[in-house]
Design a protein around this motif. Structure first.
Motif, short mmCIF file in Angstrom:
data_model
loop_
_atom_site.label_atom_id
_atom_site.label_comp_id
_atom_site.label_asym_id
_atom_site.label_seq_id
_atom_site.Cartn_x
_atom_site.Cartn_y
_atom_site.Cartn_z
N GLY A 34 17.63 -10.93 -77.30
CA GLY A 34 18.88 -10.26 -76.98
C GLY A 34 19.44 -9.40 -78.09
O GLY A 34 20.61 -9.00 -78.05
N PHE A 35 18.62 -9.07 -79.09
CA PHE A 35 19.13 -8.35 -80.25
C PHE A 35 19.31 -6.84 -80.02
O PHE A 35 19.70 -6.13 -80.94
N SER A 36 19.02 -6.37 -78.81
CA SER A 36 19.33 -4.97 -78.52
C SER A 36 20.78 -4.82 -78.08
O SER A 36 21.27 -3.71 -77.91
N SER A 37 21.47 -5.93 -77.90
CA SER A 37 22.87 -5.92 -77.48
C SER A 37 23.78 -6.07 -78.71
O SER A 37 23.74 -7.09 -79.40
N SER A 38 24.59 -5.05 -78.96
CA SER A 38 25.52 -5.13 -80.09
C SER A 38 26.55 -6.22 -79.86
O SER A 38 27.03 -6.85 -80.81
N ARG A 39 26.90 -6.48 -78.58
CA ARG A 39 27.89 -7.55 -78.30
C ARG A 39 27.32 -8.91 -78.67
O ARG A 39 28.06 -9.76 -79.17
N LYS A 40 26.04 -9.12 -78.42
CA LYS A 40 25.44 -10.40 -78.77
C LYS A 40 25.37 -10.56 -80.29
O LYS A 40 25.64 -11.64 -80.82
N ILE A 41 25.02 -9.48 -80.98
CA ILE A 41 24.94 -9.54 -82.44
C ILE A 41 26.32 -9.80 -83.04
O ILE A 41 26.48 -10.60 -83.97
N GLY A 110 17.24 -2.45 -88.10
CA GLY A 110 16.17 -2.89 -87.22
C GLY A 110 16.61 -3.00 -85.77
O GLY A 110 15.92 -2.51 -84.85
N THR A 111 17.75 -3.62 -85.53
CA THR A 111 18.22 -3.79 -84.15
C THR A 111 18.66 -2.47 -83.53
O THR A 111 18.62 -2.31 -82.32
N SER A 112 19.09 -1.50 -84.37
CA SER A 112 19.45 -0.19 -83.82
C SER A 112 18.22 0.52 -83.26
O SER A 112 18.29 1.15 -82.19
N PHE A 113 17.09 0.42 -83.94
CA PHE A 113 15.85 1.01 -83.42
C PHE A 113 15.42 0.29 -82.14
O PHE A 113 14.88 0.91 -81.22
N LEU A 114 15.64 -1.02 -82.11
CA LEU A 114 15.31 -1.79 -80.91
C LEU A 114 16.14 -1.30 -79.74
O LEU A 114 15.61 -1.09 -78.64
N LYS A 120 19.32 2.77 -75.29
CA LYS A 120 20.76 2.58 -75.47
C LYS A 120 21.33 3.65 -76.41
O LYS A 120 20.84 3.82 -77.53
N VAL A 121 22.36 4.33 -75.93
CA VAL A 121 22.93 5.45 -76.68
C VAL A 121 23.58 4.98 -77.97
O VAL A 121 23.48 5.67 -79.00
N ASP A 122 24.24 3.81 -77.95
CA ASP A 122 24.90 3.36 -79.18
C ASP A 122 23.88 3.11 -80.30
O ASP A 122 24.16 3.37 -81.48
N GLY A 123 22.68 2.65 -79.94
CA GLY A 123 21.63 2.48 -80.94
C GLY A 123 21.19 3.82 -81.51
O GLY A 123 20.97 3.96 -82.71
N MET A 124 21.07 4.84 -80.63
CA MET A 124 20.68 6.17 -81.10
C MET A 124 21.73 6.76 -82.03
O MET A 124 21.41 7.38 -83.05
N GLY A 129 23.65 8.03 -87.62
CA GLY A 129 24.56 7.75 -88.73
C GLY A 129 23.81 7.23 -89.95
O GLY A 129 24.14 7.57 -91.09
N ALA A 130 22.78 6.41 -89.69
CA ALA A 130 22.00 5.87 -90.81
C ALA A 130 21.28 6.98 -91.57
O ALA A 130 21.26 6.99 -92.80
N PHE A 131 20.71 7.93 -90.82
CA PHE A 131 20.02 9.04 -91.49
C PHE A 131 21.01 9.94 -92.25
O PHE A 131 20.69 10.44 -93.33
#
Length: 196
Positions: A34-41, A110-114, A120-124, A129-131
């Motif tokens: 479930g680590f692709s979910s920011s709410r779970k993290i 790592g989870t953002s790439f996942l 998922k747009v929030d991961g993109m 932002g990381a770059f």
């Protein structure tokens, strides 16, 4: 890839193949946890879901004990493993900044790439932002290089910095993990279950 390549069980040319396969397997495990979910993290920070803490502590214990056993059986030489050099001030500052970013966005790198990998747009957005942060760091690095390289401790491990034997460190860490798991289970039962 130890212990297969150092013991000449497979050739070094397979190193990248195993890296890709392990990366894919790691991504599948992360996604199934479930680590692709920011709410779970974010549940680990807000106290309603401790999956992230349990998974990472389990992974740390497994790898720690695995390395010790492989070293014991002579499959690898633990002293030959690469340890990232420690620059204490930069490490603490970087860790604090990453923690703030983690808390603000709900992802680590790592989870953002996942999350981005499954669309998922929030991961993109987080990756963008990381770059930008990497670019900014590169631009200001000449100004902060003295601070970055200050307080150099060398290629030191946690047990070396504490002055205890690796096997005792593994035992202490395992005991701490069991206590943490027990406390988290009590907290988890006392809060309302969140559905994602």
């Amino acid at each position: 890839m130890g212990p297969l390549i150092p013991n000449e069980i497979i050739s070094p040319e397979w190193n990248h193949v195993f890296a890709v396969l392990i990366g894919i397997a790691f991504g599948i495990v992360m996604e199934s946890s479930g680590f692709s979910s920011s709410r779970k993290i974010m549940g680990s920070f807000y106290g309603y879901d401790f999956t992230m803490i349990r998974v990472f502590m389990t992974a740390a214990i497994t790898s720690l004990i695995g390395v010790l056993y492989m070293d014991y059986f002579g499959w690898i030489d633990r002293t030959e493993l690469f340890v990232v050099p420690t620059y204490l001030g930069a490490t603490i500052t970087g860790g604090a900044l990453m923690g703030l970013g983690f808390l603000a966005a709900g992802f680590c790198p790592g989870t953002s790439f996942l999350a981005a990998a499954i669309g998922k747009v929030d991961g993109m957005v987080f990756i963008g932002g990381a770059f930008l942060g990497i670019l900014f760091f590169g631009e200001i690095f000449p100004l902060i290089s003295d601070f970055y390289y200050a307080n150099y401790l060398g290629h030191i491990t946690v047990e070396e910095s504490l002055g205890i034997a690796p096997d005792w460190f593994a035992l202490i860490f395992a005991v701490i993990a069991v206590v943490v798991f027990y406390v988290l289970s009590i907290i988890r039962k006392s809060v309302e279950k969140v559905k994602y």
